[in-house]
Design a protein around this motif. Structure first.
Motif, PDB file in Angstrom:
ATOM      1  N   LEU A  81       0.839  -1.201   0.000  1.00  0.00           N
ATOM      2  CA  LEU A  81       0.000   0.000   0.000  1.00  0.00           C
ATOM      3  C   LEU A  81       0.872   1.249   0.000  1.00  0.00           C
ATOM      4  CD1 LEU A  81      -2.649  -0.971   2.725  1.00  0.00           C
ATOM      5  CD2 LEU A  81      -2.981  -0.986   0.247  1.00  0.00           C
ATOM      6  N   GLU A  82       0.267   2.368  -0.342  1.00  0.00           N
ATOM      7  CA  GLU A  82       0.970   3.660  -0.332  1.00  0.00           C
ATOM      8  C   GLU A  82       1.079   4.151   1.111  1.00  0.00           C
ATOM      9  OE1 GLU A  82       0.203   8.267  -1.828  1.00  0.00           O
ATOM     10  OE2 GLU A  82      -1.044   6.638  -2.603  1.00  0.00           O
ATOM     11  N   PHE A  83       2.205   4.802   1.446  1.00  0.00           N
ATOM     12  CA  PHE A  83       2.372   5.436   2.763  1.00  0.00           C
ATOM     13  C   PHE A  83       2.452   6.941   2.586  1.00  0.00           C
ATOM     14  CE2 PHE A  83       4.975   7.359   6.073  1.00  0.00           C
ATOM     15  CZ  PHE A  83       4.304   6.929   7.219  1.00  0.00           C
ATOM     16  N   GLN A  84       1.787   7.682   3.477  1.00  0.00           N
ATOM     17  CA  GLN A  84       1.771   9.140   3.400  1.00  0.00           C
ATOM     18  C   GLN A  84       2.040   9.681   4.801  1.00  0.00           C
ATOM     19  OE1 GLN A  84      -1.283  10.596   0.736  1.00  0.00           O
ATOM     20  NE2 GLN A  84      -1.531  12.453   1.952  1.00  0.00           N
ATOM     21  N   ALA A  85       3.174  10.374   4.993  1.00  0.00           N
ATOM     22  CA  ALA A  85       3.567  10.835   6.336  1.00  0.00           C
ATOM     23  C   ALA A  85       2.719  11.997   6.818  1.00  0.00           C
ATOM     24  CB  ALA A  85       5.042  11.232   6.338  1.00  0.00           C
ATOM     25  N   THR A  86       2.280  12.868   5.904  1.00  0.00           N
ATOM     26  CA  THR A  86       1.474  14.032   6.282  1.00  0.00           C
ATOM     27  C   THR A  86       0.238  14.110   5.387  1.00  0.00           C
ATOM     28  OG1 THR A  86       2.717  15.475   4.775  1.00  0.00           O
ATOM     29  CG2 THR A  86       3.485  15.343   7.063  1.00  0.00           C
ATOM     30  N   ILE A  87      -0.785  14.810   5.901  1.00  0.00           N
ATOM     31  CA  ILE A  87      -2.024  14.992   5.142  1.00  0.00           C
ATOM     32  C   ILE A  87      -2.374  16.473   5.157  1.00  0.00           C
ATOM     33  CG2 ILE A  87      -4.473  14.397   4.982  1.00  0.00           C
ATOM     34  CD1 ILE A  87      -3.824  11.856   6.576  1.00  0.00           C
ATOM     35  N   HIS A 151      -1.275   8.035  12.982  1.00  0.00           N
ATOM     36  CA  HIS A 151      -2.517   8.361  13.684  1.00  0.00           C
ATOM     37  C   HIS A 151      -2.658   9.862  13.913  1.00  0.00           C
ATOM     38  CE1 HIS A 151      -4.852   8.328  17.715  1.00  0.00           C
ATOM     39  NE2 HIS A 151      -5.664   8.539  16.719  1.00  0.00           N
ATOM     40  N   GLN A 152      -1.579  10.525  14.400  1.00  0.00           N
ATOM     41  CA  GLN A 152      -1.669  11.953  14.713  1.00  0.00           C
ATOM     42  C   GLN A 152      -1.908  12.782  13.457  1.00  0.00           C
ATOM     43  OE1 GLN A 152      -1.792  13.080  17.922  1.00  0.00           O
ATOM     44  NE2 GLN A 152      -2.489  14.965  16.936  1.00  0.00           N
ATOM     45  N   ALA A 153      -1.285  12.383  12.338  1.00  0.00           N
ATOM     46  CA  ALA A 153      -1.486  13.110  11.082  1.00  0.00           C
ATOM     47  C   ALA A 153      -2.947  13.021  10.648  1.00  0.00           C
ATOM     48  CB  ALA A 153      -0.573  12.541   9.993  1.00  0.00           C
ATOM     49  N   ILE A 154      -3.557  11.846  10.827  1.00  0.00           N
ATOM     50  CA  ILE A 154      -4.973  11.677  10.468  1.00  0.00           C
ATOM     51  C   ILE A 154      -5.852  12.504  11.401  1.00  0.00           C
ATOM     52  CG2 ILE A 154      -6.872  10.009  10.405  1.00  0.00           C
ATOM     53  CD1 ILE A 154      -4.877   7.924   9.427  1.00  0.00           C
ATOM     54  N   LEU A 155      -5.556  12.473  12.703  1.00  0.00           N
ATOM     55  CA  LEU A 155      -6.359  13.225  13.668  1.00  0.00           C
ATOM     56  C   LEU A 155      -6.296  14.722  13.390  1.00  0.00           C
ATOM     57  CD1 LEU A 155      -8.117  12.912  16.190  1.00  0.00           C
ATOM     58  CD2 LEU A 155      -6.058  13.186  17.574  1.00  0.00           C
ATOM     59  N   ASP A 156      -5.088  15.247  13.118  1.00  0.00           N
ATOM     60  CA  ASP A 156      -4.942  16.669  12.797  1.00  0.00           C
ATOM     61  C   ASP A 156      -5.721  17.020  11.526  1.00  0.00           C
ATOM     62  OD1 ASP A 156      -3.342  16.971  14.982  1.00  0.00           O
ATOM     63  OD2 ASP A 156      -1.447  16.885  13.874  1.00  0.00           O
ATOM     64  N   ALA A 157      -5.661  16.138  10.530  1.00  0.00           N
ATOM     65  CA  ALA A 157      -6.377  16.387   9.279  1.00  0.00           C
ATOM     66  C   ALA A 157      -7.891  16.348   9.493  1.00  0.00           C
ATOM     67  CB  ALA A 157      -5.962  15.366   8.221  1.00  0.00           C
ATOM     68  N   ILE A 158      -8.354  15.413  10.335  1.00  0.00           N
ATOM     69  CA  ILE A 158      -9.791  15.333  10.646  1.00  0.00           C
ATOM     70  C   ILE A 158     -10.246  16.649  11.268  1.00  0.00           C
ATOM     71  CG2 ILE A 158     -11.483  14.272  12.202  1.00  0.00           C
ATOM     72  CD1 ILE A 158     -10.057  11.594  11.746  1.00  0.00           C
ATOM     73  N   ASN A 159      -9.483  17.154  12.248  1.00  0.00           N
ATOM     74  CA  ASN A 159      -9.845  18.421  12.889  1.00  0.00           C
ATOM     75  C   ASN A 159      -9.858  19.567  11.884  1.00  0.00           C
ATOM     76  OD1 ASN A 159     -10.161  17.353  15.477  1.00  0.00           O
ATOM     77  ND2 ASN A 159      -7.973  17.497  15.910  1.00  0.00           N
ATOM     78  N   GLY A 160      -8.898  19.546  10.951  1.00  0.00           N
ATOM     79  CA  GLY A 160      -8.835  20.608   9.949  1.00  0.00           C
ATOM     80  C   GLY A 160      -9.960  20.549   8.941  1.00  0.00           C
ATOM     81  N   VAL A 161     -10.319  19.309   8.519  1.00  0.00           N
ATOM     82  CA  VAL A 161     -11.359  19.152   7.490  1.00  0.00           C
ATOM     83  C   VAL A 161     -12.748  19.422   8.050  1.00  0.00           C
ATOM     84  CG1 VAL A 161     -12.493  17.478   5.974  1.00  0.00           C
ATOM     85  CG2 VAL A 161     -10.012  17.542   6.098  1.00  0.00           C
ATOM     86  N   TYR A 162     -13.027  18.898   9.247  1.00  0.00           N
ATOM     87  CA  TYR A 162     -14.372  19.020   9.795  1.00  0.00           C
ATOM     88  C   TYR A 162     -14.624  20.397  10.412  1.00  0.00           C
ATOM     89  CZ  TYR A 162     -15.316  14.040   9.147  1.00  0.00           C
ATOM     90  OH  TYR A 162     -15.547  12.799   8.608  1.00  0.00           O
TER      91      TYR A 162
END
Length: 592
Positions: A81-87, A151-162
C-alpha cells in the motif's frame, strides 16, 4: 503474523516497498535498517509474555524499538500500500468527509481524502481494521484505496477538514442580518431561553466560531468591546490586537449572556465586574479560558484569555534561551537555596519561564509547592495553590503555610508587598529555593524594588542569587521573510556591534518582514524571548549593601559579561529570527 492483505484492495501504483510483500513485519524493519535483530527478538519474547495478544508493531512502539512511522512504513510495504507521512486538510474533499461522522472517523482513525481511479482514497492508521474500512465503504458507496498514515497526522487532518470555523463567521454574520434573528436575539436575553437554546442557535454558533478561529490562529486573547453602534471583536495574536468582525449592536446582550453562562457567571448582574473560567475542547485540544467582564458606557466588555493546555509546558530552550544562558539557568535552578526573580511587564512570559524551570527540576525526590493567581498550568507531582483573598489566602499566608510542608522548592506567583518579600527571604535563608516574579523594567531594578518595599539591603544581598529580566518579540515568518544588506547606521541603531556580530557568526544579511497567507499578512509568526540574566556575585552584593541605584548595579553586571535585553535582542536580529524594530519596541528604555 496474519496480515489479512488479501482482504484489502491494492492501489494501481505499488508502494515504494514493492517486493517486500509477504515478508513478516519484523523482517521488513530489519532489512530497512530501522530495527536491530536483537531488539526484534526482545519484542517477540515480550509478545509471547507480558504483551501477549498485541501485534508485533504495537509491541515495538511500546518498547521504543521503533517509531510509529517506521512501523507503518513497513506495514504499508508488507501490504503493498501507499504510505503518506502528512495529510494536507486543504486537499481533502469536504463532501466526502460530510458523509462520514466525525466521531466515527476519529474512533476508526481514518479519513476519506479524494476520489481517484473510480474509487476513494482513504487515509487509515490501521489498514488491518477491515471492519472500519467496510463501514466507510458502505457510507461512501464506493471502492476504497487505503493509504497508510500516522494516527496523529490523520487526527490533525480530521480536525482541519471538519472544522469550518474560519469560513463560518461570514455565514453567521449573514444570518445576523436577517429579520427573523432579531426575535431570536431578544429571546436569548432571557436566561431560561438561552439555557434551552439549540446548538444551531445563531448566537451559540457565533461564539463557538469565535473560539474555534481563535485557537486555530493561535490567539492568546479575545476582546469583545461594545461600542455605540456595533461591537468590536478582536484577537490578540503574537502580542498584537487585530479586529476580526463587527457584529450588530442588537445581539450584544445575547452574546455576553452566552459567554457568561459558559463561564458560570451571573447573567443578571451587569453593573459589576465578574471573573470566571471556561474549560472546553476544540479540535482535540483542551483549552482553558479565563473570562473577565467589565461594565462600560456602552455595555459589558468581555475579555477571554486562552490557554492551550496541550502546548504550554515548554522547555527553557524552546522559549528562546541561548546555550550559554541555559548553562547559567541550570546552575541557578538546581541550587539548594536562594531566591531567583523573573522580572518584566505583564504579558512578557514570566510565568511560562518559571514553569519551564520547575518542569526541568521536577522529580519525585523534590517537594515542590507553588502559590499562584491563578493556577494556569497543572503540573504532575507539584502542589499548586490558588490565592483566594475572600478567605484570606494570600501570597504571604500561603507562603507561611508552605514552610510547614517541608518544601524543597517554592514558587510564588508575584512578590507584591513587604510581608511576602520578607517571608520569601526567610524561606531562602532557611534552606529553600524560592522562585518568584516582580514588575520591573530590568534585572537590576528588581533589587531596588525589594529595597523600596522595605526589605533590608543585607537581607537582599544574602538571599538573592540571580535575576532574569525578559521580553517577548515576534519571530519572522519563515515562509516570507526577505534578506537585505544592512547599512552601518542600521546596525548601530539596532545595537548590533562587533561583539554581537561575532557571537552570531558575522552574518552578511539581516531579514525584514514581508507578509503572506501563512502569517495572516503580518510578516511574523510566533514569539520568542529575549533575556537579561544577572548573577548576584560578590561585586553586586557589595553594591547592594551600599544601597546604590540600579544603574550602578547594572553597569557592574555588564562589565562582568551580562548581556542586556537590547544586546540579546540584537543577537536574535543578527541570527535572522526577528527585526530591529521588534527589539527596539520592547527595549527602548535599555539604550545605553
Amino acid at each position: 503474523m496474519d496480515t489479512g492483505a488479501t482482504a484489502l484492495p491494492t492501489p494501481p501504483a505499488a508502494a515504494a516497498g514493492a517486493g517486500l510483500a509477504g515478508l513478516r513485519l519484523g523482517e521488513i524493519l530489519v532489512r530497512s535498517g530501522d530495527l536491530d535483530a536483537a531488539r526484534l527478538e526482545e519484542a517477540l519474547a515480550a509478545q509471547r509474555g507480558e504483551h501477549a495478544g498485541q501485534r508485533i508493531g504495537e509491541v515495538l512502539v511500546r518498547l521504543k524499538a521503533c517509531t510509529e512511522e517506521q512501523v507503518l512504513r513497513a506495514l504499508a510495504a508488507q501490504l503493498d500500500l501507499e504510505f503518506q507521512a502528512t495529510i494536507d486538510p486543504e486537499r481533502c474533499a469536504p463532501e466526502l468527509a460530510k458523509r462520514v461522522p466525525i466521531n466515527f472517523a476519529k474512533q476508526a482513525r481514518l479519513l476519506p481524502l479524494e476520489e481517484a481511479g473510480g474509487g476513494v482514497r482513504v487515509a487509515v492508521a490501521d489498514p488491518l481494521d477491515t471492519a472500519g474500512l467496510d463501514q466507510v465503504a458502505l457510507l461512501l458507496g464506493a471502492r476504497l484505496d487505503p493509504v497508510v498514515a500516522p494516527h496523529q497526522a490523520i487526527l490533525d487532518a480530521i480536525n482541519g477538514v471538519y472544522d469550518r470555523a474560519v469560513d463560518e463567521h461570514e455565514k453567521i454574520m449573514e444570518g445576523l442580518e436577517s429579520e427573523d434573528l432579531e426575535s431570536v436575539a431578544h429571546e436569548l436575553e432571557e436566561p431560561t431561553d438561552l439555557l434551552e437554546a439549540d446548538d444551531e442557535a445563531p448566537i451559540i454558533r457565533l461564539v463557538n466560531s469565535l473560539l474555534f478561529r481563535a485557537v486555530k490562529e493561535r490567539a492568546s486573547d479575545i476582546h469583545i468591546n461594545p461600542e455605540e453602534r456595533d461591537i468590536s471583536v478582536r484577537y490578540r495574536i503574537d502580542g498584537v490586537l487585530r479586529e476580526v468582525i463587527r457584529p450588530p449592536k442588537r445581539i450584544q446582550a445575547a452574546l455576553s449572556s452566552r459567554i457568561k453562562i459558559m463561564g458560570g457567571l451571573n447573567i443578571a448582574e451587569k453593573r459589576l465586574p465578574q471573573d470566571g473560567r471556561i474549560r472546553i475542547k476544540i479540535a482535540g485540544k483542551d483549552v482553558d479560558i479565563r473570562l473577565s467582564t467589565v461594565p462600560t458606557a456602552h455595555g459589558e466588555r468581555v475579555v477571554m484569555r486562552l490557554l492551550d493546555k496541550s502546548n504550554v509546558l515548554l522547555s527553557l530552550r524552546d522559549i528562546g534561551f541561548e546555550p550559554w544562558q541555559l548553562k547559567i539557568m541550570d546552575g541557578l535552578i538546581t541550587r539548594s537555596h536562594g531566591i531567583i526573580l523573573v522580572t518584566g511587564p505583564t504579558g512578557s512570559g514570566k510565568t511560562t519561564t518559571l514553569y519551564a524551570g520547575i518542569a526541568k527540576i521536577n522529580s519525585p525526590d523534590l517537594n515542590i509547592l507553588t502559590i499562584e493567581d491563578p493556577v494556569e498550568i497543572p503540573m504532575r507531582g507539584v502542589g499548586q495553590v490558588q490565592v483566594n483573598p475572600k478567605i484570606d489566602l494570600t501570597f504571604a499566608s500561603g507562603l507561611r503555610s508552605f514552610l510547614r510542608q517541608d518544601p524543597d522548592v517554592i514558587m510564588v506567583g508575584e512578590i507584591r508587598d513587604l510581608e511576602t518579600a520578607e517571608i520569601a527571604i526567610q524561606a531562602s535563608l532557611t534552606g529553600h529555593l524560592v522562585l518568584s516574579t516582580v514588575h520591573t523594567n530590568d534585572a537590576a531594578g528588581a533589587i531596588t524594588r525589594l529595597v523600596d518595599m522595605g526589605v533590608q539591603p543585607f537581607l537582599v544581598a544574602s538571599s538573592l542569587v540571580g535575576v532574569l529580566a525578559q521580553r517577548l518579540v515576534r519571530v519572522l515568518c519563515r515562509e516570507c521573510k526577505r534578506p537585505y544588506v544592512p547599512t552601518a547606521e542600521e546596525l548601530a541603531q539596532a545595537g548590533i556591534g562587533e561583539r554581537v556580530l561575532a557571537q552570531a557568526g558575522n552574518p552578511k544579511v539581516l531579514y525584514k518582514a514581508v507578509g503572506c497567507p501563512a502569517c495572516q499578512k503580518t510578516g511574523y509568526q510566533g514569539r520568542t524571548g529575549i533575556y537579561e540574566l544577572m548573577l548576584v556575585d560578590d561585586d553586586v552584593r557589595q553594591l547592594i549593601l551600599r544601597n546604590v541605584d540600579s544603574n550602578t548595579i547594572k553597569k557592574a553586571a555588564v562589565d562582568a559579561g551580562m548581556l542586556t535585553l537590547m544586546d540579546h535582542g540584537a543577537y536574535k536580529v543578527a541570527l535572522g529570527l526577528t527585526t530591529a524594530a521588534e527589539v527596539l519596541s520592547v527595549t527602548a528604555e535599555d539604550i545605553h
